[in-house]
Each structure stands twice: as structure tokens, then as C-alpha cells.
Design a protein around this motif. Structure first.
Motif, PDB file in Angstrom:
ATOM      1  N   ARG A   5      23.657 -67.685 -62.345  1.00  0.00           N
ATOM      2  CA  ARG A   5      24.152 -69.062 -62.368  1.00  0.00           C
ATOM      3  C   ARG A   5      25.603 -69.069 -61.908  1.00  0.00           C
ATOM      4  NH1 ARG A   5      27.674 -70.289 -66.216  1.00  0.00           N
ATOM      5  NH2 ARG A   5      27.930 -68.875 -67.984  1.00  0.00           N
ATOM      6  N   SER A   6      26.052 -70.201 -61.423  1.00  0.00           N
ATOM      7  CA  SER A   6      27.414 -70.300 -60.913  1.00  0.00           C
ATOM      8  C   SER A   6      28.422 -70.204 -62.060  1.00  0.00           C
ATOM      9  CB  SER A   6      27.587 -71.636 -60.183  1.00  0.00           C
ATOM     10  OG  SER A   6      28.862 -71.708 -59.589  1.00  0.00           O
ATOM     11  N   GLU A  12      35.709 -66.532 -65.556  1.00  0.00           N
ATOM     12  CA  GLU A  12      34.340 -66.021 -65.583  1.00  0.00           C
ATOM     13  C   GLU A  12      33.981 -65.373 -64.251  1.00  0.00           C
ATOM     14  OE1 GLU A  12      29.722 -67.498 -66.304  1.00  0.00           O
ATOM     15  OE2 GLU A  12      31.342 -68.966 -66.427  1.00  0.00           O
ATOM     16  N   LEU A  13      34.387 -66.004 -63.142  1.00  0.00           N
ATOM     17  CA  LEU A  13      34.123 -65.450 -61.817  1.00  0.00           C
ATOM     18  C   LEU A  13      34.793 -64.081 -61.666  1.00  0.00           C
ATOM     19  CD1 LEU A  13      33.161 -65.529 -58.867  1.00  0.00           C
ATOM     20  CD2 LEU A  13      35.184 -66.912 -58.331  1.00  0.00           C
ATOM     21  N   LEU A  14      36.063 -63.989 -62.045  1.00  0.00           N
ATOM     22  CA  LEU A  14      36.790 -62.730 -61.918  1.00  0.00           C
ATOM     23  C   LEU A  14      36.195 -61.658 -62.819  1.00  0.00           C
ATOM     24  CD1 LEU A  14      40.480 -64.008 -61.710  1.00  0.00           C
ATOM     25  CD2 LEU A  14      39.082 -63.079 -59.866  1.00  0.00           C
ATOM     26  N   CYS A  15      35.764 -62.045 -64.012  1.00  0.00           N
ATOM     27  CA  CYS A  15      35.146 -61.100 -64.939  1.00  0.00           C
ATOM     28  C   CYS A  15      33.886 -60.495 -64.319  1.00  0.00           C
ATOM     29  CB  CYS A  15      34.823 -61.796 -66.259  1.00  0.00           C
ATOM     30  SG  CYS A  15      34.103 -60.704 -67.503  1.00  0.00           S
ATOM     31  N   ARG A  16      33.069 -61.339 -63.716  1.00  0.00           N
ATOM     32  CA  ARG A  16      31.850 -60.850 -63.057  1.00  0.00           C
ATOM     33  C   ARG A  16      32.180 -59.919 -61.900  1.00  0.00           C
ATOM     34  NH1 ARG A  16      27.666 -65.810 -62.082  1.00  0.00           N
ATOM     35  NH2 ARG A  16      27.852 -66.808 -64.122  1.00  0.00           N
ATOM     36  N   ALA A  17      33.209 -60.309 -61.128  1.00  0.00           N
ATOM     37  CA  ALA A  17      33.595 -59.499 -59.973  1.00  0.00           C
ATOM     38  C   ALA A  17      34.089 -58.124 -60.420  1.00  0.00           C
ATOM     39  CB  ALA A  17      34.665 -60.222 -59.154  1.00  0.00           C
ATOM     40  N   TRP A  46      23.475 -59.052 -45.004  1.00  0.00           N
ATOM     41  CA  TRP A  46      22.711 -58.838 -46.236  1.00  0.00           C
ATOM     42  C   TRP A  46      23.592 -58.495 -47.436  1.00  0.00           C
ATOM     43  CZ3 TRP A  46      21.738 -54.795 -49.638  1.00  0.00           C
ATOM     44  CH2 TRP A  46      20.675 -55.010 -50.535  1.00  0.00           C
ATOM     45  N   ILE A  47      24.578 -57.623 -47.258  1.00  0.00           N
ATOM     46  CA  ILE A  47      25.439 -57.241 -48.388  1.00  0.00           C
ATOM     47  C   ILE A  47      26.195 -58.457 -48.910  1.00  0.00           C
ATOM     48  CG2 ILE A  47      27.465 -55.904 -49.082  1.00  0.00           C
ATOM     49  CD1 ILE A  47      26.501 -53.636 -47.353  1.00  0.00           C
ATOM     50  N   GLY A  48      26.719 -59.261 -47.989  1.00  0.00           N
ATOM     51  CA  GLY A  48      27.430 -60.472 -48.405  1.00  0.00           C
ATOM     52  C   GLY A  48      26.533 -61.411 -49.192  1.00  0.00           C
ATOM     53  N   GLN A  49      25.288 -61.568 -48.732  1.00  0.00           N
ATOM     54  CA  GLN A  49      24.340 -62.440 -49.434  1.00  0.00           C
ATOM     55  C   GLN A  49      23.990 -61.882 -50.820  1.00  0.00           C
ATOM     56  OE1 GLN A  49      21.158 -62.635 -46.592  1.00  0.00           O
ATOM     57  NE2 GLN A  49      22.412 -63.746 -45.100  1.00  0.00           N
ATOM     58  N   LEU A  50      23.875 -60.555 -50.906  1.00  0.00           N
ATOM     59  CA  LEU A  50      23.592 -59.907 -52.190  1.00  0.00           C
ATOM     60  C   LEU A  50      24.707 -60.204 -53.192  1.00  0.00           C
ATOM     61  CD1 LEU A  50      21.845 -57.709 -53.779  1.00  0.00           C
ATOM     62  CD2 LEU A  50      23.543 -56.068 -52.940  1.00  0.00           C
ATOM     63  N   ILE A  51      25.937 -60.061 -52.745  1.00  0.00           N
ATOM     64  CA  ILE A  51      27.075 -60.288 -53.644  1.00  0.00           C
ATOM     65  C   ILE A  51      27.220 -61.769 -53.981  1.00  0.00           C
ATOM     66  CG2 ILE A  51      29.612 -60.176 -53.721  1.00  0.00           C
ATOM     67  CD1 ILE A  51      29.299 -57.369 -52.440  1.00  0.00           C
ATOM     68  N   GLU A  52      26.907 -62.647 -53.028  1.00  0.00           N
ATOM     69  CA  GLU A  52      26.897 -64.086 -53.322  1.00  0.00           C
ATOM     70  C   GLU A  52      25.922 -64.391 -54.460  1.00  0.00           C
ATOM     71  OE1 GLU A  52      25.914 -66.212 -49.790  1.00  0.00           O
ATOM     72  OE2 GLU A  52      27.842 -65.814 -48.815  1.00  0.00           O
ATOM     73  N   GLN A  53      24.721 -63.788 -54.391  1.00  0.00           N
ATOM     74  CA  GLN A  53      23.718 -64.020 -55.438  1.00  0.00           C
ATOM     75  C   GLN A  53      24.170 -63.459 -56.773  1.00  0.00           C
ATOM     76  OE1 GLN A  53      20.095 -63.145 -52.456  1.00  0.00           O
ATOM     77  NE2 GLN A  53      19.454 -63.420 -54.553  1.00  0.00           N
ATOM     78  N   GLU A  54      24.765 -62.271 -56.746  1.00  0.00           N
ATOM     79  CA  GLU A  54      25.225 -61.634 -57.975  1.00  0.00           C
ATOM     80  C   GLU A  54      26.301 -62.468 -58.669  1.00  0.00           C
ATOM     81  OE1 GLU A  54      25.632 -58.824 -61.031  1.00  0.00           O
ATOM     82  OE2 GLU A  54      24.058 -59.017 -59.516  1.00  0.00           O
ATOM     83  N   LEU A  55      27.164 -63.086 -57.870  1.00  0.00           N
ATOM     84  CA  LEU A  55      28.276 -63.850 -58.436  1.00  0.00           C
ATOM     85  C   LEU A  55      27.954 -65.331 -58.632  1.00  0.00           C
ATOM     86  CD1 LEU A  55      31.337 -62.274 -56.569  1.00  0.00           C
ATOM     87  CD2 LEU A  55      30.580 -61.852 -58.913  1.00  0.00           C
ATOM     88  N   GLY A  56      26.802 -65.767 -58.101  1.00  0.00           N
ATOM     89  CA  GLY A  56      26.407 -67.166 -58.292  1.00  0.00           C
ATOM     90  C   GLY A  56      27.064 -68.137 -57.334  1.00  0.00           C
ATOM     91  N   ALA A  57      27.346 -67.683 -56.105  1.00  0.00           N
ATOM     92  CA  ALA A  57      27.937 -68.578 -55.098  1.00  0.00           C
ATOM     93  C   ALA A  57      26.941 -69.682 -54.737  1.00  0.00           C
ATOM     94  CB  ALA A  57      28.337 -67.786 -53.860  1.00  0.00           C
ATOM     95  N   PRO A  63      29.607 -76.028 -44.881  1.00  0.00           N
ATOM     96  CA  PRO A  63      31.010 -75.848 -44.514  1.00  0.00           C
ATOM     97  C   PRO A  63      31.961 -76.184 -45.667  1.00  0.00           C
ATOM     98  CG  PRO A  63      30.214 -77.912 -43.626  1.00  0.00           C
ATOM     99  CD  PRO A  63      29.023 -77.240 -44.277  1.00  0.00           C
ATOM    100  N   GLU A  64      31.904 -75.394 -46.701  1.00  0.00           N
ATOM    101  CA  GLU A  64      32.792 -75.589 -47.856  1.00  0.00           C
ATOM    102  C   GLU A  64      32.995 -74.237 -48.533  1.00  0.00           C
ATOM    103  OE1 GLU A  64      29.516 -76.891 -51.209  1.00  0.00           O
ATOM    104  OE2 GLU A  64      30.216 -78.425 -49.815  1.00  0.00           O
ATOM    105  N   GLN A  65      33.921 -74.207 -49.471  1.00  0.00           N
ATOM    106  CA  GLN A  65      34.168 -72.952 -50.186  1.00  0.00           C
ATOM    107  C   GLN A  65      32.918 -72.541 -50.975  1.00  0.00           C
ATOM    108  OE1 GLN A  65      37.399 -74.749 -52.240  1.00  0.00           O
ATOM    109  NE2 GLN A  65      38.969 -73.615 -51.114  1.00  0.00           N
ATOM    110  N   ASP A  66      32.736 -71.221 -51.163  1.00  0.00           N
ATOM    111  CA  ASP A  66      31.556 -70.718 -51.870  1.00  0.00           C
ATOM    112  C   ASP A  66      31.512 -71.187 -53.322  1.00  0.00           C
ATOM    113  OD1 ASP A  66      30.210 -68.969 -49.867  1.00  0.00           O
ATOM    114  OD2 ASP A  66      32.167 -68.012 -49.852  1.00  0.00           O
ATOM    115  N   PHE A  67      32.695 -71.298 -53.929  1.00  0.00           N
ATOM    116  CA  PHE A  67      32.797 -71.820 -55.299  1.00  0.00           C
ATOM    117  C   PHE A  67      33.700 -73.051 -55.240  1.00  0.00           C
ATOM    118  CE2 PHE A  67      32.084 -67.256 -55.563  1.00  0.00           C
ATOM    119  CZ  PHE A  67      31.005 -67.171 -56.427  1.00  0.00           C
ATOM    120  N   LEU A  68      33.135 -74.135 -54.706  1.00  0.00           N
ATOM    121  CA  LEU A  68      33.931 -75.333 -54.441  1.00  0.00           C
ATOM    122  C   LEU A  68      34.570 -75.869 -55.713  1.00  0.00           C
ATOM    123  CD1 LEU A  68      34.801 -77.363 -52.264  1.00  0.00           C
ATOM    124  CD2 LEU A  68      32.741 -78.683 -52.769  1.00  0.00           C
TER     125      LEU A  68
END
Length: 224
Positions: A5-6, A12-17, A46-57, A63-68
Motif C-alpha cells: 500500500r502507498s 513511512e516511505l523512508l523507513c520502507r526504503a 523491471w527493477i524500477g517497477q519492482l521497487i515501485e511495487q515494494e514501496l507502494g508508488a 506525468p506526476e510524482q510517484d508519491f504525489l
């Protein structure tokens, strides 16, 4: 396959990262129930998409920020053993029509780069994809000098686009920001302004950050 989840807060985002740091791509993929491809020839992002899913992007290809809601863009960056980026970093699609009157303050490049969460990942091709590890995240915003460099390059590139000079723009243009073809294949075409002011067709273009610029960001963050 599961998607996290986002995150609701920057903390929370930094903690996950930070929790990802040190884990392998194989471990992340297993946690999300995803198979790891043998290589990235057909799965470049693929790696970018994997990390997006892991972090909930949430942005996907919009055309906007991943975590708007947090004002954060996510950028995965492959690095070598010395911590240097191995490739340029894609920012966003470049406008090739109706660019007159566009201002840096309202540009998608500025919006995307206002606050970036960099996720370094081992990119050495000698390391099997599943064994490559995720590095320590870096939360970055451009300082005054960095923004001035970005703005100057953006304005010069947009001026050449407006003058119908798209075909003359190469990756050498720009000190920190460059314009490059951005399409799945060379057959993809989009409208652009021609030198005589008419509308023609060309390959879509994207804005990319040059390696020395992103390398300096990581050097400053990690002190090497």
C-alpha cells in the motif's frame, strides 16, 4: 503478486526504503511473488517497477510524482562497485509541440525533480540479476546551483524545440540535462515543430539527467 500500500507519510516511505537496503533483488521479488527475469534485455525497467511495487508508488506512467501526496519522485539508479551511476536517468517525456510560453516554474522536469528518493542498485552485469543488492536510499532536492543548471539546460533545449531544431539536438546538448529519443522502437512517431514552422513527425524525446550530475548527488550523500 502483491503490491505494498502507498505510504501515508514521508517517514513511512523512508523507513520502507531503509528496510530494503542490503536486500537482494531476488529477495524483494520473492516477497512480492514475482519471478526474476534472466536478464534485462527485454525488461529494461523491471527493477524500477519492482521497487515501485515494494514501496507502494502510485503514479505508474502518469506525468506526476510517484508519491504525489508526499511530493516525492522515485528513481532507481544502477551503480558500479565504486558507487558511480552506470547510465543516464530518465526524468520525463519532453514536449515537442506548443512549447512557446512554457516556463521552468511550471515544467514537468521541475515538478519531477523537486524531491527525489534515489534507490541505488548494484548494476554490474557480472552479478546475477537476483543477487544484485539494493543500496542505502538518498532523499535529495536540488540546491540553488543545481536548479540553476537544470533550468538553464531546460530553457535552452525548449528554445531549440520551439525553433524547429529537434533533429539537431543531441545527447551532447546540456550540461546536466539532455534530450534523447524515448520510445519502445524507432518506428514510434510524434508531432513536432519543423524549422519552417510547419508540423512534422519525429521520434518521441525524453529528458535525461547526465551521469556526472547524478554521480555528484551520490558522492555528496555518501562522501566518496
Amino acid at each position: 503478486m502483491t503490491t505494498a500500500r502507498s505510504p501515508q507519510t514521508l517517514e513511512e516511505l523512508l523507513c520502507r526504503a531503509y528496510q530494503m537496503a542490503g536486500l537482494s533483488i531476488g529477495q524483494l521479488a520473492a516477497g512480492l511473488g514475482l519471478p526474476v527475469p534472466n536478464n534485462l534485455k527485454r525488461d529494461k525497467g523491471w527493477i524500477g517497477q519492482l521497487i515501485e511495487q515494494e514501496l507502494g508508488a502510485q503514479a505508474g506512467s502518469r506525468p506526476e510524482q510517484d508519491f504525489l501526496h508526499l511530493g516525492v519522485e522515485l528513481k532507481t539508479i544502477p551503480i558500479d562497485a565504486q558507487g558511480k551511476p552506470l547510465e543516464t536517468t530518465y526524468v520525463c517525456v519532453a514536449p515537442l509541440m506548443n512549447v512557446s510560453g512554457m516556463r521552468w516554474e511550471h515544467s514537468l522536469v521541475k515538478h519531477k525533480l523537486e524531491r527525489v528518493l534515489w534507490i541505488p542498485v548494484e548494476g554490474d552485469r557480472n552479478i546475477p540479476l537476483a543477487a544484485r543488492r539494493v543500496g542505502t536510499p538518498v532523499l535529495w532536492s536540488p540546491n540553488q546551483d543545481e536548479e540553476q543548471l537544470l533550468r538553464q539546460d531546460w530553457e535552452e533545449i525548449l528554445e531549440l524545440i520551439a525553433l524547429g531544431q529537434v533533429s539537431t539536438l543531441t545527447a551532447r546538448h546540456g550540461e546536466v540535462l539532455q534530450l534523447r529519443p524515448k520510445a519502445a522502437n524507432a518506428a514510434a512517431k510524434t508531432e513536432c515543430i519543423m524549422e519552417d514552422g510547419t508540423v512534422g513527425l519525429t521520434n518521441p524525446r525524453g529528458f535525461y539527467l547526465k551521469i556526472p550530475f547524478t554521480s555528484a548527488i551520490l558522492r555528496q550523500a555518501f562522501g566518496y
